[in-house]
Design an enzyme around this catalytic site. Structure first.
Site, PDB file in Angstrom:
ATOM      1  N   ASN A 207      29.217  30.455  44.625  1.00  0.00           N
ATOM      2  CA  ASN A 207      30.311  30.072  43.539  1.00  0.00           C
ATOM      3  C   ASN A 207      30.533  31.571  43.256  1.00  0.00           C
ATOM      4  O   ASN A 207      30.073  31.185  42.149  1.00  0.00           O
ATOM      5  CB  ASN A 207      31.043  29.180  43.961  1.00  0.00           C
ATOM      6  CG  ASN A 207      32.018  29.045  43.081  1.00  0.00           C
ATOM      7  OD1 ASN A 207      33.207  29.985  42.931  1.00  0.00           O
ATOM      8  ND2 ASN A 207      31.835  28.521  41.836  1.00  0.00           N
TER       9      ASN A 207
ATOM     10  N   GLU B 266      30.915  35.431  41.345  1.00  0.00           N
ATOM     11  CA  GLU B 266      30.670  37.081  41.940  1.00  0.00           C
ATOM     12  C   GLU B 266      29.540  37.838  40.818  1.00  0.00           C
ATOM     13  O   GLU B 266      29.359  37.400  39.808  1.00  0.00           O
ATOM     14  CB  GLU B 266      32.259  38.201  41.150  1.00  0.00           C
ATOM     15  CG  GLU B 266      33.005  37.723  42.327  1.00  0.00           C
ATOM     16  CD  GLU B 266      33.462  37.744  43.439  1.00  0.00           C
ATOM     17  OE1 GLU B 266      32.550  38.725  43.535  1.00  0.00           O
ATOM     18  OE2 GLU B 266      34.055  37.474  44.328  1.00  0.00           O
TER      19      GLU B 266
ATOM     20  N   CYS C 238      34.161  30.975  45.195  1.00  0.00           N
ATOM     21  CA  CYS C 238      34.670  30.008  46.058  1.00  0.00           C
ATOM     22  C   CYS C 238      34.315  28.088  46.029  1.00  0.00           C
ATOM     23  O   CYS C 238      34.083  28.573  44.336  1.00  0.00           O
ATOM     24  CB  CYS C 238      33.309  29.715  47.610  1.00  0.00           C
ATOM     25  SG  CYS C 238      33.831  31.707  48.124  1.00  0.00           S
TER      26      CYS C 238
ATOM     27  N   SER D 146      40.732  38.970  32.635  1.00  0.00           N
ATOM     28  CA  SER D 146      41.578  38.445  31.488  1.00  0.00           C
ATOM     29  C   SER D 146      40.657  38.723  30.086  1.00  0.00           C
ATOM     30  O   SER D 146      39.130  39.627  30.018  1.00  0.00           O
ATOM     31  CB  SER D 146      41.616  37.346  31.550  1.00  0.00           C
ATOM     32  OG  SER D 146      40.165  36.553  31.521  1.00  0.00           O
TER      33      SER D 146
ATOM     34  N   ARG E  97      35.813  28.795  51.234  1.00  0.00           N
ATOM     35  CA  ARG E  97      34.995  30.958  50.480  1.00  0.00           C
ATOM     36  C   ARG E  97      36.557  31.334  50.570  1.00  0.00           C
ATOM     37  O   ARG E  97      37.714  31.352  51.478  1.00  0.00           O
ATOM     38  CB  ARG E  97      34.830  31.486  51.953  1.00  0.00           C
ATOM     39  CG  ARG E  97      34.608  33.298  51.247  1.00  0.00           C
ATOM     40  CD  ARG E  97      34.253  33.312  52.626  1.00  0.00           C
ATOM     41  NE  ARG E  97      33.529  35.161  51.943  1.00  0.00           N
ATOM     42  CZ  ARG E  97      33.901  36.072  52.850  1.00  0.00           C
ATOM     43  NH1 ARG E  97      34.001  35.900  53.718  1.00  0.00           N
ATOM     44  NH2 ARG E  97      33.468  37.493  52.575  1.00  0.00           N
TER      45      ARG E  97
ATOM     46  N   ILE F 230      53.657  35.200  31.068  1.00  0.00           N
ATOM     47  CA  ILE F 230      54.479  34.528  31.889  1.00  0.00           C
ATOM     48  C   ILE F 230      55.443  34.595  29.940  1.00  0.00           C
ATOM     49  O   ILE F 230      55.013  34.628  28.953  1.00  0.00           O
ATOM     50  CB  ILE F 230      54.459  33.533  32.252  1.00  0.00           C
ATOM     51  CG1 ILE F 230      53.397  32.456  30.873  1.00  0.00           C
ATOM     52  CG2 ILE F 230      54.183  33.566  33.151  1.00  0.00           C
ATOM     53  CD1 ILE F 230      52.965  31.296  31.950  1.00  0.00           C
TER      54      ILE F 230
ATOM     55  N   ILE G  47      36.106  38.324  48.871  1.00  0.00           N
ATOM     56  CA  ILE G  47      36.951  39.058  48.715  1.00  0.00           C
ATOM     57  C   ILE G  47      36.181  40.509  47.714  1.00  0.00           C
ATOM     58  O   ILE G  47      36.291  41.445  48.149  1.00  0.00           O
ATOM     59  CB  ILE G  47      35.953  38.476  46.293  1.00  0.00           C
ATOM     60  CG1 ILE G  47      37.588  37.793  45.597  1.00  0.00           C
ATOM     61  CG2 ILE G  47      36.579  39.453  45.568  1.00  0.00           C
ATOM     62  CD1 ILE G  47      38.826  37.249  45.660  1.00  0.00           C
TER      63      ILE G  47
END
Length: 670
Positions: free
Chosen positions: A98, A100, A2, A389, A73, A317, A76
């Site tokens: 903001n 998790e 968020c 990641s 928001r 990519i 999730i």
């Protein structure tokens, strides 16, 4: 994931209206497109939707002390009932959050046993009740990435905190009578009295590091809360304190790490990282993983796949320039792991991306890998909302090539003085310059050039963009006077003090964990991913994993000149042979070619434009010399030219306009 913003005031004239709060919240809508809401202590219905026109228009400030919180928001967890700002049972404590919290389910069970009642299934509500129990110490129980603001109405206290490693950003502005905060600087610039005076020291820091490090901000009067810090604003007084330090110092006396053999360390690493990945797979929306084909991202994707009953979505990519293209390795990794791999080829359009970078990053930010990170986030968001990641693996486990140079320089420091003077004063100067971004000759020349200075300052000379001497040559006399005796090196030198008794390579990795990792890597990923409303989770940055890495002996990480040895050995079952032995490529773009081709006009049209000259920061003749040396193949100045271009684009976006738009301005370059 968020965006948060708001303010607390101790004098009535600093009270802000709901309409101002809406502007502050709207400008970061990209961080949370799914929902928005506010809290205002002066309203009868303290929590409100910004769509309520009556709330926004009919407002008269009444309280001498109060707070307002705004929230955007990205849903999730608990998609249906996780609306913010959110309160405890009696409405005396409110939060805008903001991030998790990955151990929220375990904390929730504990709090319910203590009698707390929950109205949502969200991780945010867990923090509210944990604060009720433990006050500002609650952040020490949180396992995750976060920036949070809690308004405690009974104590009339605003409490801010940022996660341990610095994955989530938090800017703040303290004035007489108020403290304001936001996930992004542009949110604070929406306030009616927002000043936009550039700090010359911040420009000097930016040109040294390619970012503006905490606690500084590019603008005077604004600051960043450092990672692992909390701030308490009470009775008009601000107190900031550190609540966590990575345990690099004296690991042998730490009872948490009783390991004696490489196998014991390896088993502990496998257990902690596996569990870190597992709890980061908790999500009510689709998730996947970035997969570059490097060791770190392959391990994370492999652990995810081992715990999934269906192919994990992985994303990479590629670029037309071979030396910047990792797709072959990503394909090998995906094939071995059995993931559902998505591959995209992009031709980076720097002319299009430059204004977008300037607007989203809020401050000058010259890590050019922000460009491919932006593209990767964009294509990943087309399939999933959450991506894991491999960020942090290089800093925690000595993965960068420069750590080899640090180790080699220790050998140099033991040489007789006469030999050292010969190497530093003559050999490196006789080496011809290289115009190739990744050439061996260029790295050798840079290595030898740094040997003449003390080890800590030497490291900044290697990793920095403009060293002190070159910056002073570039600056106008007026700008040099504004800087006085300011020393940009102090930021890195302070980080080196974390573990003065460890070997110098470990000290350098620890300094990177405190500086380069949060200020560059994590800033880059947070802004690029949130620009596309994508949540990025980093299992290596779980503080249980980071603490283990901090205590680990260097010989397990770096062996015979190879970094991340323990990662390769521990997770060899997940890594194709080619990835175990490949050289580190990095995630970059061909700047040197761009500046001799498609970006060449910008060097003259932007850097030598009258607007840039009138700022009186640089000597135009020195800027022209940089451009000439690069275009004539005398030197590769691409990173320096990119930094100057980014800085000027930031000025044109944030300083030159009379007001800031509440969304990305498509016409910045027109």
């Amino acid at each position: 994931m968020c965006g948060i913003t708001g303010t607390s005031w101790t004098t009535r004239d600093k009270n802000i209206s709901p309409s101002v709060l809406k502007r502050m919240t709207d400008v970061i809508s990209h961080r949370g497109p799914d929902d928005s809401g506010g809290y205002h202590s002066d309203l009868t219905a303290k929590s409100f939707l910004f769509s309520d026109e009556n709330t926004l228009s009919d407002f008269k400030p009444t309280s001498e002390i109060g707070a307002a919180l705004g929230h955007r928001r990205l849903s999730i967890i608990d998609l249906g009932t996780g609306h913010q700002p959110l309160s405890n049972e009696d409405g005396s404590i409110w939060i805008a959050f903001n991030g998790e919290i990955y151990n929220y389910q375990e904390l929730r069970k504990e709090l319910m046993q203590q009698g707390h009642q929950f109205k949502t299934e969200s991780d945010t509500e867990v923090i509210v009740h944990l604060y009720e129990e433990q006050g500002t110490a609650c952040v020490e129980r949180l396992r995750g990435m976060f920036a949070l603001a809690i308004w405690d109405e009974r104590r009339q206290r605003l409490f801010l905190a940022r996660d341990r490693i610095g994955q989530k950003p938090l800017f703040y502005r303290e004035q007489a009578g108020s403290l304001s905060f936001a996930s992004e600087l542009k949110s604070l610039l929406q306030m009616p009295d927002a000043s936009r005076t550039v700090d010359p020291r911040a420009i000097d820091l930016f040109l040294a590091y390619q970012y503006v490090p905490h606690p500084w901000s590019i603008l005077k009067g604004y600051q960043k809360l450092p990672p692992a810090h909390r701030a308490i604003y009470e009775q008009g007084q601000l107190r900031i304190e550190r609540y966590w330090t990575p345990p690099y110092q004296n690991p042998e006396s730490n009872p948490e790490f009783p390991f004696q053999t490489p196998q014991q360390w390896s088993e502990a690493l496998r257990d902690r990282l596996t569990e870190s990945v597992k709890i980061r797979m908790r999500s009510d929306v689709p998730l996947g993983a970035f997969l570059s084909g490097g060791i770190d991202s392959t391990i994370i994707a492999g652990l995810m796949q081992s715990m999934s009953d269906r192919p994990v979505h992985t994303f990479s990519i590629g670029f037309p320039v071979k030396q910047f293209d990792e797709r072959t390795y990503a394909r090998e990794a995906a094939k071995k792991l059995g993931t559902d791999h998505h591959e995209y080829v992009v031709e980076p359009e720097a002319l299009e991306m430059l204004p977008r970078l300037a607007w989203h990053y809020d401050e000058p930010f010259a890590d050019s890998s922000a460009i491919p990170t932006m593209y990767l986030s964009q294509v990943t968001r087309q399939e999933v909302t959450v991506a894991l990641s491999g960020d942090g693996g290089d800093e925690l486990f000595a993965g960068y090539d420069r750590y080899k140079a640090v180790a080699l320089s220790q050998w140099f420091d033991r040489l007789p003085t006469v030999i050292k003077k010969t190497m530093t004063a003559s050999i490196w100067q006789k080496l011809p310059a290289s115009v190739e971004q990744k050439s061996f000759r260029r790295r050798v020349k840079r290595f030898l050039a740094g040997l003449a200075v003390p080890p800590e300052r030497r490291y900044l000379k290697w990793v920095g963009i403009f060293d002190t001497e070159r910056r002073l040559e570039m600056y106008s006399s007026e700008f040099r006077e504004q800087l006085g005796n300011f020393d940009t090196d102090e930021f890195l030198l302070d980080a080196y003090q974390l573990c003065p008794d460890r070997d110098f390579v470990t000290r350098t990795t620890a300094a990177d964990v405190l500086s380069y990792l949060p200020c560059d890597i994590l800033t880059k990923v947070d802004i690029a991913s949130m620009a596309h409303s994508l949540e990025c989770r980093s299992p290596f940055l779980d503080h249980h994993v980071a603490e283990l890495a901090a205590a680990m002996p260097l010989n397990l990480k770096m062996n015979k000149g190879r970094g991340k040895q323990i990662l390769t050995d521990t997770f060899s079952d997940l890594l194709p042979e080619s990835i175990q032995t490949r050289k580190k490529m990095g995630f970059g773009v061909p700047l040197n070619n761009w500046f001799r081709n498609e970006l060449k006009p910008l060097l003259f049209d932007v850097l030598l434009d009258q607007r840039a000259i009138d700022r009186q920061i640089f000597n135009p003749a020195m800027v022209e010399q940089l451009i000439s040396e690069h275009l004539n193949l005398q030197w590769d100045h691409s990173a320096r030219l990119w930094s100057l271009l980014v800085l000027e684009m930031w000025f044109q976006t944030f300083i030159d306009p009379a007001s800031l738009p509440d969304h990305f301005p498509e016409s910045v370059l027109t």
